[in-house]
Design an enzyme around this catalytic site. Structure first.
Site, short mmCIF file in Angstrom:
data_model
loop_
_atom_site.label_atom_id
_atom_site.label_comp_id
_atom_site.label_asym_id
_atom_site.label_seq_id
_atom_site.Cartn_x
_atom_site.Cartn_y
_atom_site.Cartn_z
N GLY A 13 0.22 47.42 -22.91
CA GLY A 13 -0.46 46.70 -21.83
C GLY A 13 -0.06 45.23 -21.81
O GLY A 13 0.77 44.77 -22.60
N LEU A 15 -1.95 42.28 -22.35
CA LEU A 15 -2.32 41.54 -23.55
C LEU A 15 -1.62 42.14 -24.77
O LEU A 15 -1.21 41.42 -25.68
CB LEU A 15 -3.85 41.57 -23.74
CG LEU A 15 -4.36 40.95 -25.04
CD1 LEU A 15 -3.98 39.47 -25.14
CD2 LEU A 15 -5.87 41.12 -25.16
N ASP A 44 -4.02 57.65 -28.85
CA ASP A 44 -4.82 57.81 -27.64
C ASP A 44 -6.27 57.67 -28.08
O ASP A 44 -6.75 58.46 -28.91
CB ASP A 44 -4.55 59.19 -27.02
CG ASP A 44 -5.32 59.39 -25.73
OD1 ASP A 44 -6.42 58.81 -25.59
OD2 ASP A 44 -4.83 60.13 -24.86
N ALA A 68 -7.56 49.68 -22.45
CA ALA A 68 -8.72 49.83 -21.56
C ALA A 68 -8.27 50.45 -20.25
O ALA A 68 -7.07 50.57 -19.98
CB ALA A 68 -9.35 48.45 -21.27
N THR A 70 -8.29 49.28 -16.89
CA THR A 70 -8.54 47.96 -16.29
C THR A 70 -8.63 47.98 -14.76
O THR A 70 -8.87 46.94 -14.16
CB THR A 70 -7.48 46.94 -16.75
OG1 THR A 70 -6.20 47.51 -16.58
CG2 THR A 70 -7.68 46.55 -18.19
N THR A 109 -15.06 41.70 -21.36
CA THR A 109 -14.80 41.10 -20.05
C THR A 109 -15.99 40.28 -19.54
O THR A 109 -17.14 40.57 -19.88
CB THR A 109 -14.49 42.23 -19.05
OG1 THR A 109 -14.53 41.72 -17.72
CG2 THR A 109 -15.51 43.36 -19.13
N TYR A 132 -16.99 49.61 -14.69
CA TYR A 132 -16.11 48.94 -15.66
C TYR A 132 -16.95 48.05 -16.58
O TYR A 132 -16.88 48.16 -17.82
CB TYR A 132 -15.08 48.10 -14.88
CG TYR A 132 -14.20 47.21 -15.73
CD1 TYR A 132 -13.22 47.74 -16.56
CD2 TYR A 132 -14.34 45.82 -15.68
CE1 TYR A 132 -12.41 46.91 -17.34
CE2 TYR A 132 -13.53 44.99 -16.44
CZ TYR A 132 -12.57 45.53 -17.26
OH TYR A 132 -11.77 44.71 -18.02
N LYS A 136 -17.83 48.71 -20.60
CA LYS A 136 -17.37 47.71 -21.56
C LYS A 136 -18.57 47.18 -22.35
O LYS A 136 -18.47 46.94 -23.55
CB LYS A 136 -16.63 46.57 -20.86
CG LYS A 136 -15.32 46.95 -20.20
CD LYS A 136 -14.24 47.37 -21.18
CE LYS A 136 -13.47 46.19 -21.73
NZ LYS A 136 -12.31 46.64 -22.54
N1 LIG Z 1 -6.48 41.85 -17.19
C1 LIG Z 1 -7.55 41.09 -17.02
O1 LIG Z 1 -7.61 40.27 -16.10
C2 LIG Z 1 -8.72 41.23 -17.97
C3 LIG Z 1 -9.87 40.45 -17.73
C4 LIG Z 1 -10.94 40.56 -18.62
C5 LIG Z 1 -10.88 41.42 -19.70
N2 LIG Z 1 -9.75 42.17 -19.89
C6 LIG Z 1 -9.70 43.08 -21.04
O2 LIG Z 1 -8.60 42.70 -21.84
C7 LIG Z 1 -8.02 43.87 -22.43
C8 LIG Z 1 -6.53 43.90 -22.13
O3 LIG Z 1 -6.33 44.01 -20.72
P1 LIG Z 1 -4.87 44.15 -20.10
O4 LIG Z 1 -4.85 43.43 -18.80
O5 LIG Z 1 -3.86 43.87 -21.13
O6 LIG Z 1 -4.84 45.71 -19.76
P2 LIG Z 1 -3.62 46.59 -19.22
O7 LIG Z 1 -2.41 45.79 -19.01
O8 LIG Z 1 -4.16 47.41 -18.08
O9 LIG Z 1 -3.34 47.53 -20.47
C9 LIG Z 1 -4.28 48.47 -20.87
C10 LIG Z 1 -3.60 49.36 -21.87
O10 LIG Z 1 -4.56 50.35 -22.29
C11 LIG Z 1 -3.84 51.51 -22.52
N3 LIG Z 1 -4.70 52.68 -22.51
C12 LIG Z 1 -5.42 53.15 -21.47
N4 LIG Z 1 -6.08 54.26 -21.86
C13 LIG Z 1 -5.76 54.46 -23.16
C14 LIG Z 1 -6.11 55.44 -24.11
N5 LIG Z 1 -6.91 56.48 -23.81
N6 LIG Z 1 -5.59 55.35 -25.35
C15 LIG Z 1 -4.77 54.35 -25.68
N7 LIG Z 1 -4.38 53.40 -24.82
C16 LIG Z 1 -4.89 53.46 -23.57
C17 LIG Z 1 -2.80 51.56 -21.42
O11 LIG Z 1 -1.78 52.42 -21.85
P3 LIG Z 1 -0.73 53.14 -20.86
O12 LIG Z 1 0.37 52.12 -20.75
O13 LIG Z 1 -0.37 54.36 -21.60
O14 LIG Z 1 -1.48 53.40 -19.59
C18 LIG Z 1 -2.38 50.11 -21.34
O15 LIG Z 1 -1.32 49.83 -22.21
C19 LIG Z 1 -8.83 45.05 -21.90
O16 LIG Z 1 -9.84 45.37 -22.83
C20 LIG Z 1 -9.47 44.51 -20.64
O17 LIG Z 1 -10.67 45.19 -20.34
C21 LIG Z 1 -8.67 42.08 -19.05
#
Ligand SMILES: NC(=O)c1ccc[n+]([C@@H]2O[C@H](COP(=O)([O-])OP(=O)(O)OC[C@H]3O[C@@H](n4cnc5c(N)ncnc54)[C@H](OP(=O)(O)O)[C@@H]3O)[C@@H](O)[C@H]2O)c1
Length: 298
Positions: A13, A15, A44, A68, A70, A109, A132, A136
């Protein structure tokens, strides 16, 4: 430090990439992802046996869970899947960490808040308005009641650039406007946009402290999405006349969004002596990869 290993879950992902790539001498990092891409360990979160095997294999000091679902509207459409990943997935990780004897850092979040009040501190009451945020928040409660060391890091609106990740709000705005596409941007949704590399650096520092509990980490500026785009245009030299404002009610997304849901970051600063740079400062950094952003997403 006797054990300096970190297991990065969700390494594919946005982050997750930063947690693997940002320079850091203090920790030895092992990436794990669902697909096992690029030599990652396969994990997973919905598979308890697999989760336990991977944690037991690495025996880290901390697992950092950045995995997550997301898509906020996706969670609303499929609450069972959101619950399986956020709630059951966190429980699976907690049980593995308890058995192996390591700690868990779980990302959360600003969407655990309802957005009525404006910037939120860690002690403010959570009240999510969508699936969501609700799932969380439930994941936070599981970790905070666990027997293993637990840290919840809440953050907001991540931005930065990694070519193998889908666009985030900032790179979407840059690439759309660079391609001369008109965009509509909400004017009544505030948050503090957070530079993903700064968040990763904060997490590494936090793992070296004795802190346990909930901490907020967000960027320095509390802005509407529309104001973010205004600044993006100014720094990147893009045409602001292509941008029109819209209210979130007019935008009509499936899941309700918390409107004033920024995070205060005083605790994070005290714990780790990290002062997030301004949004404009980080945009100027991103300007250095402007052409890469455009070539990747236009
Ligand atoms: N992005 C934002 O603006 C934001 C804001 C606030 C909080 N957050 C939190 O910050 C964290 C990182 O966010 P991000 O933007 O980096 O998310 P992201 O780019 O959407 O990446 C999420 C990752 O989770 C993986 N995933 C989903 N289901 C899974 C499972 N069952 N087992 C293992 N891996 C799984 C996905 O894998 P695949 O590649 O296989 O799908 C993906 O690599 C999350 O907890 C999110 O809730 C994000």
């Amino acid at each position: 430090m006797a054990n300096n290993r970190l297991l990065i879950v969700g390494a594919s992902g946005f982050l997750g990439h930063a947690l693997c790539d940002v320079s850091c001498d203090d920790w030895e990092r092992t990436p794990a992802s669902r697909s096992g891409q690029k030599g990652h360990l396969v994990v997973d979160l919905t598979q308890p046996t697999l989760v336990h095997e991977v944690v037991a294999q690495v025996r880290p000091r901390w697992v950092i869970n950045s995995a997550a679902m997301t898509s906020v509207d996706g969670c609303e459409r499929n609450p069972a899947l959101a619950r399986a990943i956020h709630v059951d997935g966190t429980r699976n990780l907690v049980q593995a960490c308890e058995r192996v004897g390591c700690g868990l850092v779980n990302l959360s979040t600003n969407y655990v808040f309802d957005g009525e009040k404006g910037r939120y501190a860690e002690g403010d009451e959570a009240h999510p308005v969508n699936v969501y945020g609700q799932t969380k928040l439930e994941s936070e409660v599981i970790l905070l009641n666990a027997l293993c060391p637990g840290i919840v890091v809440r953050t907001a609106v991540l931005y930065g650039f990694h070519p193998s990740c889908r666009p985030n709000f900032v790179t979407w705005a840059i690439s759309s406007l660079a391609g001369r596409e008109a965009i509509r941007v909400v004017i009544d949704e505030w948050a503090n946009p957070t530079f993903v590399d700064e968040l990763a650096a904060f997490i590494f520092k936090l793992c070296g402290t004795d802190f346990r509990g909930v901490v907020h980490f967000g960027g320095a500026d509390f802005l509407t999405r529309f104001e973010m785009v205004e600044r993006i245009c100014a720094v990147m030299g893009l045409d602001f006349s292509l941008v029109s404002s819209i209210t979130s009610a007019e935008f009509g997304q499936l899941a309700q969004r918390p409107l004033r849901a920024g995070l205060t970051t005083a605790l994070a600063r005290t714990l780790c002596d990290i002062v997030p740079a301004s949004f404009e400062h980080n945009l100027r950094q991103l300007k250095g990869v402007f052409h890469k952003i455009v070539n990747t997403y236009v």
